[in-house]
Design an enzyme around this catalytic site. Structure first.
Site, PDB file in Angstrom:
ATOM      1  N   LYS A  59     -54.282  46.301 131.556  1.00 12.43           N
ATOM      2  CA  LYS A  59     -53.710  47.642 131.402  1.00 12.43           C
ATOM      3  C   LYS A  59     -52.499  47.546 130.480  1.00 12.43           C
ATOM      4  O   LYS A  59     -51.578  46.750 130.730  1.00 12.43           O
ATOM      5  CB  LYS A  59     -53.288  48.147 132.779  1.00 12.43           C
ATOM      6  CG  LYS A  59     -53.359  49.635 132.952  1.00 12.43           C
ATOM      7  CD  LYS A  59     -53.150  49.944 134.418  1.00 12.43           C
ATOM      8  CE  LYS A  59     -53.017  51.413 134.673  1.00 12.43           C
ATOM      9  NZ  LYS A  59     -52.589  51.677 136.033  1.00 12.43           N
TER      10      LYS A  59
HETATM   11  C1  E4P Z   1     -53.213  54.742 137.481  1.00 10.58           C
HETATM   12  O1  E4P Z   1     -53.649  53.922 136.748  1.00 10.58           O
HETATM   13  C2  E4P Z   1     -51.801  55.197 137.483  1.00 10.58           C
HETATM   14  O2  E4P Z   1     -50.970  54.095 137.487  1.00 10.58           O
HETATM   15  C3  E4P Z   1     -51.545  56.093 138.643  1.00 10.58           C
HETATM   16  O3  E4P Z   1     -52.646  56.958 138.838  1.00 10.58           O
HETATM   17  C4  E4P Z   1     -50.239  56.821 138.567  1.00 10.58           C
HETATM   18  O4  E4P Z   1     -50.163  57.761 139.611  1.00 10.58           O
HETATM   19  P1  E4P Z   1     -48.796  58.471 140.073  1.00 10.58           P
HETATM   20  O5  E4P Z   1     -48.413  59.470 139.055  1.00 10.58           O
HETATM   21  O6  E4P Z   1     -49.144  59.089 141.391  1.00 10.58           O
HETATM   22  O7  E4P Z   1     -47.784  57.352 140.204  1.00 10.58           O
END
Ligand code: E4P
Length: 218
Positions: free
Chosen positions: A83
């Site tokens: 990522k």
């Molecule tokens: C996924 O890859 C993201 O890191 C995640 O969905 C972020 O979510 P949040 O806005 O609830 O922290």
């Protein structure tokens, strides 16, 4: 639509994997920190539970650093998706990894222009954050609609739209209507998907009626 779970909690991942509904897992540095566990150890354990893509996020900000971290992460298991953030450095690292056949999830996407760049960098997944856009008074789902529309105009784009920062079941239904490929869902929201009061009411009535009749199937 594929369902990923957005967590680093092993108990939740095991529990949801047992439903047969889990196609992958996403983590981020916040979720790893919340788990209180060692980054590499927890990612390794997740990869041993789930066969689908497991996103592990780099923390370096420069391409070289991201590549060094990503190479280490990619060695953990074959189902790792590196990522990287949606920055020029992140996109360069993305190109590096996808050209070698390693999956990349480009994260922190908040505009259609950014999603177009990620597709050009060969991203396996683009992660637009719907909840965080809603939080600042914008409509997160409008972004999903735009990205799905743009990507569908170009059959050579293979990047999958991975809807992230999901806050409720409506985000998932709306994204599915738009044809988004993946939703990464917090465990509590994923569990919410099955609930309907008429299912509970109907089931209670069936149980009661067969009891009253004095019969049972086996
Ligand atoms: C996924 O890859 C993201 O890191 C995640 O969905 C972020 O979510 P949040 O806005 O609830 O922290």
């Amino acid at each position: 639509m594929k369902f990923f779970v957005d967590t680093a909690e092993i108990k939740d991942i095991k529990d949801l994997a047992a439903t047969g509904m889990l196609d992958g897992v996403t983590t981020n540095p916040t979720l790893i920190a919340k788990s209180g566990r060692d980054f590499v150890e927890v990612i390794k354990e997740i990869c041993s539970i789930v066969d689908g893509p497991v996103s592990a996020e780099v923390t370096a900000l420069d391409t070289e650093g991201m590549i060094a971290e990503g190479e280490k992460l990619a060695k953990i298991a074959e189902n790792i998706a590196i990522k990287v953030p949606l920055t020029w450095d992140g996109l360069k690292a993305c190109k590096h990894f996808t050209s070698k056949g390693t999956m990349v999830n480009v994260t922190l996407c908040f505009s259609a222009a950014q999603a177009l760049l990620a597709a050009k960098a060969g991203a396996t997944f683009i992660s637009p954050f719907v909840g965080r856009l809603d939080d600042i008074g914008q409509n997160g789902m409008d972004l999903i609609a735009d990205i799905c529309q743009i990507y569908s105009m170009y059959p050579n784009i293979e990047t999958e739209v991975l809807v992230a920062s999901i806050r409720n079941p409506n985000h998932i239904i709306d994204a599915a209507k738009m044809g988004a490929h993946v939703a990464t869902i917090p465990p509590s929201v994923l569990r919410q998907l099955i609930h309907h009061p008429l299912t509970d009411k109907g089931l209670a009535a069936f149980v009661e009626d067969i009891k009253k009749s004095g019969q049972k199937v086996a």
